[in-house]
Enzyme design. Structure first.
Site, PDB file in Angstrom:
ATOM      1  N   LYS A 158       0.817  -1.215   0.000  1.00  0.00           N
ATOM      2  CA  LYS A 158       0.000   0.000   0.000  1.00  0.00           C
ATOM      3  C   LYS A 158       0.851   1.266   0.000  1.00  0.00           C
ATOM      4  CE  LYS A 158      -4.042  -2.022   0.297  1.00  0.00           C
ATOM      5  NZ  LYS A 158      -5.075  -1.887  -0.743  1.00  0.00           N
ATOM      6  N   GLU A 214      -2.027   0.707  -8.814  1.00  0.00           N
ATOM      7  CA  GLU A 214      -3.474   0.500  -8.614  1.00  0.00           C
ATOM      8  C   GLU A 214      -4.149   1.751  -8.057  1.00  0.00           C
ATOM      9  OE1 GLU A 214      -4.370  -3.341  -7.008  1.00  0.00           O
ATOM     10  OE2 GLU A 214      -6.055  -2.578  -5.830  1.00  0.00           O
ATOM     11  N   GLU A 240     -12.062  -2.151  -8.318  1.00  0.00           N
ATOM     12  CA  GLU A 240     -12.523  -3.125  -7.323  1.00  0.00           C
ATOM     13  C   GLU A 240     -13.914  -2.817  -6.771  1.00  0.00           C
ATOM     14  OE1 GLU A 240      -9.048  -2.162  -4.944  1.00  0.00           O
ATOM     15  OE2 GLU A 240     -10.343  -1.744  -3.241  1.00  0.00           O
ATOM     16  N   HIS A 290      -9.744  -8.416  -7.993  1.00  0.00           N
ATOM     17  CA  HIS A 290      -9.669  -8.013  -6.591  1.00  0.00           C
ATOM     18  C   HIS A 290     -10.539  -8.976  -5.797  1.00  0.00           C
ATOM     19  CE1 HIS A 290     -11.004  -5.671  -3.026  1.00  0.00           C
ATOM     20  NE2 HIS A 290      -9.803  -5.112  -3.111  1.00  0.00           N
TER      21      HIS A 290
HETATM   22 MG    MG Z   1      -7.066  -1.780  -4.264  1.00  0.00          MG
END
Ligand code: MG
Length: 367
Positions: A158, A214, A240, A290
């Site tokens: 992340k 992403e 997603e 996802h």
């Molecule tokens: Mg994501």
């Protein structure tokens, strides 16, 4: 064959140490299972995600009374009606009815969908990188290192939840750790504007084993995505939270993404999900699904990926990887399907081909 009964199973688990992404920390994991049983005793299981009390009320007061007595072979009509009332509940109902149909036919679910094209499905280790620790970067690197030891050859971490320089230090640490031998994706959870997201190009230019960037910016800004995609060094991925093929169609028209990431849990039914991934294929886009909440959803995601036509003529890259949540999530252990060296083998057998750990399931049940 008619539906005789439907049981609901709200599952809950408190996480020992909260973890998260740019949108905040998660302190618990939950999923909501249903079991549809026919008058002949055939069972099918489904899973859906939403706030438990809302799902429970929707099933008890509206969905279950509607479904009892209906023919399981009227799957499309039943799922369509449920979708009008509760979009996410329709996913669980579609799973359960699909499993019943496969069991009645004595075949695997993938056989209902035209047969398995890929027996081994690549998966990537998906991390929630942030914790409340002051040494969160070191903690994240330790977790990534553990996944490398477990044989994963692709990881996703992340970004977007800490100051840019801090996030870049983290990613450079991951790059150093993986030494360019592992595919690396970063996920900003729609945290940036175009210029800030583009500043990541200077990090991307230092390596060559990138998978994708992403959701760098809010996904409703399609013209910004078009601009960003033309300037970013990496393939751009996302989608997603989109709820079906009609939501993905504008992204195709605008050329906003390289890689589509639909989620079965948000799709309003397995059929809608398959429509989305087939549409992506028809228009030449990659599909790297996802799948984060729950575990049955992930199993169905693997089945759908197993039946998807190849992306590439090159055998090594013929299929895109499916997300595999490697954080604390004990629901994953309810079934025996687990990755080995970054790949999952599709189980053989009738229906889903997997057995349940019912005792363990009951231990997570929220009464
Ligand atoms: Mg994501």
């Amino acid at each position: 064959m008619n539906i005789e009964s439907i049981q609901t199973y709200p599952l809950y688990h408190q996480i020992q140490e909260p973890y998260g992404d740019a949108n905040g920390y998660k302190s618990y994991r939950s999923c909501f299972l249903i079991c549809i049983r026919t008058v002949d005793g055939v069972e099918g299981w489904g899973e859906c995600m939403d706030w438990h009390p809302y799902l429970e009320q929707s099933f008890q007061e509206r969905i279950i009374p509607y479904l009892i007595g209906k023919k399981t072979t009227d799957r499309s009509q039943l799922v369509s009606t449920v979708r009008n009332w509760h979009h996410r509940a329709a996913t669980g109902v579609s799973m359960a009815l699909t499993e019943i149909l496969a069991r009645q036919a004595g075949i695997h679910i993938c056989d209902l969908w035209g047969g398995i094209q890929h027996r081994q499905i690549p998966v990537y280790a998906s991390f929630q990188s942030y914790t409340d620790r002051s040494d969160w970067i070191q903690h994240s690197l330790t977790q990534v290192e553990r996944s490398l030891s477990a044989g994963y050859s692709r990881v996703k971490v992340k970004i977007g939840g800490r100051p840019l320089q801090e996030d870049m230090k983290h990613i450079e640490g991951v790059m150093q750790l993986t030494e360019g031998k592992v595919g690396l994706a970063v996920d900003a959870n729609q945290s940036y504007d175009v210029s800030t997201a583009l500043s990541w190009n200077r990090v991307f230019s230092k390596g060559d084993h990138w998978l994708w960037f992403e959701e760098p910016i809010p996904l409703d800004e399609l013209s910004s995505y078009q601009l960003f995609r033309s300037r970013c060094y990496l393939p751009v991925a996302g989608g997603e939270n989109l709820t079906g093929p009609t939501k993905f169609a504008p992204l195709i028209r605008q050329g906003a993404l390289d890689i589509f990431q639909p989620d079965v849990a948000h799709s309003g039914g397995i059929g809608f999900y398959q429509d989305t991934i087939k549409m992506a294929r028809h228009f030449g886009f990659r599909v790297s699904p996802h799948t984060y909440d729950g575990f049955l959803t992930r199993l169905y995601t693997l089945f759908c990926q197993a039946c998807l036509s190849p992306w590439s003529k090159m055998a090594e890259e013929s299929l895109e990887p499916v997300e595999w949540d490697v954080m604390e999530n004990p629901f994953s252990t309810l079934i025996s399907v687990q990755p080995k060296n970054g790949e999952v083998m599709i189980p053989e057998g009738i229906g889903t081909g997997v057995e349940w750990d019912r005792e363990k399931l009951e231990s997570f049940r929220l009464v």
